[in-house]
Design an enzyme around this catalytic site. Structure first.
Site, PDB file in Angstrom:
ATOM      1  N   GLU A  44       0.942  -1.261  -0.048  1.00  0.00           N
ATOM      2  CA  GLU A  44       0.028   0.065   0.124  1.00  0.00           C
ATOM      3  C   GLU A  44       1.013   1.190   0.007  1.00  0.00           C
ATOM      4  O   GLU A  44       0.253   2.329  -0.287  1.00  0.00           O
ATOM      5  CB  GLU A  44      -0.883  -0.007   1.165  1.00  0.00           C
TER       6      GLU A  44
ATOM      7  N   GLU B 174       7.344 -21.759   7.572  1.00  0.00           N
ATOM      8  CA  GLU B 174       7.556 -20.952   8.833  1.00  0.00           C
ATOM      9  C   GLU B 174       8.652 -21.592   9.861  1.00  0.00           C
ATOM     10  O   GLU B 174       8.680 -20.567  10.740  1.00  0.00           O
ATOM     11  CB  GLU B 174       6.026 -20.743   9.687  1.00  0.00           C
TER      12      GLU B 174
END
Length: 322
Positions: free
Chosen positions: A104, A135
């Site tokens: 963004e 992960e």
């Protein structure tokens, strides 16, 4: 008779899973809430009411850590002012939130995509599909950071609701060893992630409505803090003028209309004046505002902003003292 599948798995043994279960049992984000054990039997409106009440507690949890958040932001902004980058690193939901916040920044603040970067364990495909085992790798985090050619001016934000995710911890540890600024954002007190980072931000949101579903309150808390980190850092870097997004990138019709609205709010100029100023400054909102308020031409506005490090208020002050 116990089968091999019962004693070993693709990533561990029964003993290692037992150790992990014991670790998870200590985390508030994983705690079971017996009062909600029959939530599936409640009316939809009641479940919605409960969820809304749960969400309302998140800003309070964030508020309790505002001094620590502010200190981390100031440190990150100082590094970025020297040319450093803001790099988020996480797995699963936490990684996706980091990538979202990073993505963004270019349209909102006209940053280069390389200035704010989101790393997710398993790479871009993990945004839409889980990459099993990603992960759990500290080494993968180090390799991902090495690919970015990390510098001491960079800031790395490890994100993990549990605060124990190896990828996030590995990213912070590797970054700190390289001299980069490190921030650890988690939702459990006493987390390994916070301990590994220079700035540990532990937003304790408590047990989730659905046991262990940290995309709920924990995810909301992480989103709120990431909003603060990127937005306030950009404010400190002069990417805004007051609360106006003067570095907005007009990449579509909506943003082109918004850019003209921003120039209007900042200057009070007529539509014709705004169009002329934007034409003279190649559509750069900040430059157009300076041209209108400072009474300078496009090239002069660009020069003054460069000399002021992109801070519009400083450029305006320079005009008024000459």
């Amino acid at each position: 008779m116990t089968s091999t599948a019962d004693t070993t798995g693709t990533t561990g043994t029964t003993d290692s899973y037992g150790e992990l279960r014991a670790q998870l049992a200590t985390l508030t984000t994983e705690a079971f809430r017996p009062e909600l054990a029959e939530i599936d039997r409640m009316p939809t409106a009641e479940i919605a009411r409960i969820m809304n009440g749960e969400d309302a507690t998140v800003p309070t949890a964030v508020a309790e850590r505002l001094p620590q958040i502010a200190a981390a932001i100031d440190a990150a902004a100082e590094r970025m002012a020297r040319g450093g980058r803001l790099i988020y690193a996480g797995a699963g939901t936490a990684g996706r939130l980091g990538v979202l916040d990073a993505s963004e920044c270019p349209p909102t603040f006209n940053t280069d995509p390389a200035e704010v970067v989101g790393l997710i364990a398993g790479g871009p495909s993990a945004m839409v599909k889980a990459v099993e085992g990603a992960e759990d790798s500290r080494e993968m985090a180090a390799a991902d950071l090495d690919a970015l050619k990390l510098t001491a001016d960079d800031t790395v934000v490890g994100i993990s609701a549990s605060g124990r995710t190896p990828y996030a911890i590995g990213a912070v540890e590797h970054a700190r060893a390289q001299g980069a600024l490190t921030i650890g954002l988690s939702c459990n007190a006493g987390s390994a992630l916070a301990a590994a980072a220079e700035h540990g931000l532990e937003i304790v949101t408590g047990p989730e409505l659905l046991t262990g579903s940290t995309r709920l309150k924990a995810g909301t808390a992480q989103k709120l803090v990431l909003n603060m980190i990127s937005t306030i850092t950009m404010i400190r870097l002069g990417k805004t003028y007051g609360n106006l997004m003067v570095d907005v990138r007009a990449s579509n019709e909506k943003l082109r209309a918004r850019s003209r609205h921003i120039v209007s709010l900042a200057t009070g100029a007529s539509d014709a004046e705004i169009e002329a100023a934007l034409a003279a400054t190649d559509g750069e909102v900040k430059n157009a505002i300076l041209a209108l308020l400072g009474g300078v031409d496009g090239p002069t506005a660009a020069r003054l902003l460069t000399e002021s490090g992109g801070h519009l208020r400083a450029a305006l002050a320079a005009v008024r003292t000459t």
